[in-house]
Design a protein around this motif. Structure first.
Motif, PDB file in Angstrom:
ATOM      1  N   LEU A   1       0.856  -1.182   0.000  1.00 34.23           N
ATOM      2  CA  LEU A   1       0.000   0.000   0.000  1.00 34.23           C
ATOM      3  C   LEU A   1       0.894   1.233   0.000  1.00 34.23           C
ATOM      4  N   LEU A   2       0.667   2.138  -0.964  1.00 36.42           N
ATOM      5  CA  LEU A   2       1.487   3.344  -1.122  1.00 36.42           C
ATOM      6  C   LEU A   2       0.625   4.579  -0.902  1.00 36.42           C
ATOM      7  N   ALA A   3       1.161   5.568  -0.188  1.00 36.70           N
ATOM      8  CA  ALA A   3       0.411   6.812   0.010  1.00 36.70           C
ATOM      9  C   ALA A   3       1.363   7.942   0.371  1.00 36.70           C
ATOM     10  N   ARG A   4       0.955   9.143   0.002  1.00 33.72           N
ATOM     11  CA  ARG A   4       1.691  10.321   0.447  1.00 33.72           C
ATOM     12  C   ARG A   4       1.523  10.503   1.942  1.00 33.72           C
ATOM     13  N   GLU A   5       2.539  11.075   2.550  1.00 36.39           N
ATOM     14  CA  GLU A   5       2.498  11.301   3.993  1.00 36.39           C
ATOM     15  C   GLU A   5       1.348  12.214   4.379  1.00 36.39           C
TER      16      GLU A   5
ATOM     17  N   THR B   1       4.670   5.050   3.256  1.00 44.80           N
ATOM     18  CA  THR B   1       4.231   6.435   3.159  1.00 44.80           C
ATOM     19  C   THR B   1       5.459   7.328   3.118  1.00 44.80           C
ATOM     20  N   ALA B   2       5.350   8.418   2.375  1.00 46.63           N
ATOM     21  CA  ALA B   2       6.491   9.328   2.224  1.00 46.63           C
ATOM     22  C   ALA B   2       5.995  10.650   1.672  1.00 46.63           C
ATOM     23  N   ARG B   3       6.829  11.645   1.731  1.00 43.50           N
ATOM     24  CA  ARG B   3       6.509  12.913   1.097  1.00 43.50           C
ATOM     25  C   ARG B   3       6.473  12.721  -0.426  1.00 43.50           C
ATOM     26  N   ALA B   4       5.725  13.578  -1.088  1.00 44.25           N
ATOM     27  CA  ALA B   4       5.483  13.402  -2.524  1.00 44.25           C
ATOM     28  C   ALA B   4       6.785  13.295  -3.308  1.00 44.25           C
ATOM     29  N   GLU B   5       7.725  14.179  -3.041  1.00 44.98           N
ATOM     30  CA  GLU B   5       8.973  14.176  -3.798  1.00 44.98           C
ATOM     31  C   GLU B   5       9.713  12.862  -3.649  1.00 44.98           C
ATOM     32  N   LEU B   6       9.641  12.283  -2.473  1.00 48.53           N
ATOM     33  CA  LEU B   6      10.344  11.022  -2.243  1.00 48.53           C
ATOM     34  C   LEU B   6       9.641   9.863  -2.959  1.00 48.53           C
ATOM     35  N   LEU B   7       8.311   9.870  -2.998  1.00 48.80           N
ATOM     36  CA  LEU B   7       7.597   8.847  -3.770  1.00 48.80           C
ATOM     37  C   LEU B   7       7.920   8.972  -5.256  1.00 48.80           C
TER      38      LEU B   7
END
Length: 205
Positions: free
Chosen positions: A65-69, A129-135
């Motif tokens: 499961l992937l999501a922005r922080e 989960t991560a900040r957008a730039e990191l994803l």
């Protein structure tokens, strides 16, 4: 649906991702899709059928499961979200942003060092989960290694090839935290199948 992607939670302090070239390119795109919206998450179920024969540690593979922080999604929210998703799922087509260079300027690397991605296991699912730039960055990195698979002779000879570690995304300093490296292995089922057939034809003794 990703057909040959298996994510194994940390065995010791190292997690493993095995995927075919086509799936690595798709997975890179899915990370970039997750990076675009603060209101969405991307669920990647386990492929049906058996995974190719390869050694990637002892931990069984799990869905992803992937999501922005900034979605505010916590791993503990996932079971309820999964139930609601099953009751009201609707097919959706999205276009992933184009891949960029996997190299990042020093200022982006410093931001990643201060706010690394989070890797958790909850309710038999791996949650990243991560900040957008990191994803975006992880997605671009996966696309980059996917592009390299076709030119890797080891894949053609042995059906698999170690492509690198996603180090610096989850634990930049490589300390003794629960997970500090994410090993990526390209596994092409067609070459595994040919190797197995050759083994079957070889006389024993």
């Amino acid at each position: 649906m990703l057909r040959n992607t298996f994510v194994h939670p940390p065995d010791g302090q190292v997690a493993f991702l095995t995927a075919s070239r086509a799936d690595l390119l798709r997975l890179g795109a899915l990370f970039r899709v997750a990076a675009t919206s603060p209101h969405s998450a991307v669920h990647i179920p386990l492929p049906s059928g058996d995974q190719p024969t390869t050694f990637v540690g002892n931990a069984r593979p799990l869905p992803l499961l992937l999501a922005r922080e900034d979605t505010g999604l916590r791993p503990s929210h996932w079971p309820d979200l999964r139930r609601r998703m099953r009751r009201a799922s609707t097919p959706l087509r999205v276009t992933a942003p184009a891949a960029r260079s996997a190299d990042r300027p020093d200022d982006v690397r410093r931001r990643a060092d201060r706010h690394p991605a989070r890797f958790a296991e909850h309710a038999a699912t791996i949650v990243i989960t991560a900040r957008a730039e990191l994803l975006f960055w992880i997605g671009d990195w996966l696309t980059d290694v996917g592009d390299r698979v076709a030119a890797e002779p080891h894949v053609h000879q042995h059906g698999e090839c170690f492509l690198g570690d996603i180090v610096g995304f989850f634990d930049p300093e490589g300390t003794n935290r629960p997970m500090h490296a994410f090993c990526v292995v390209a596994v092409e089922p067609i070459f595994h199948r040919a190797r197995w057939q050759q083994h079957q034809r070889t006389p024993v003794g």
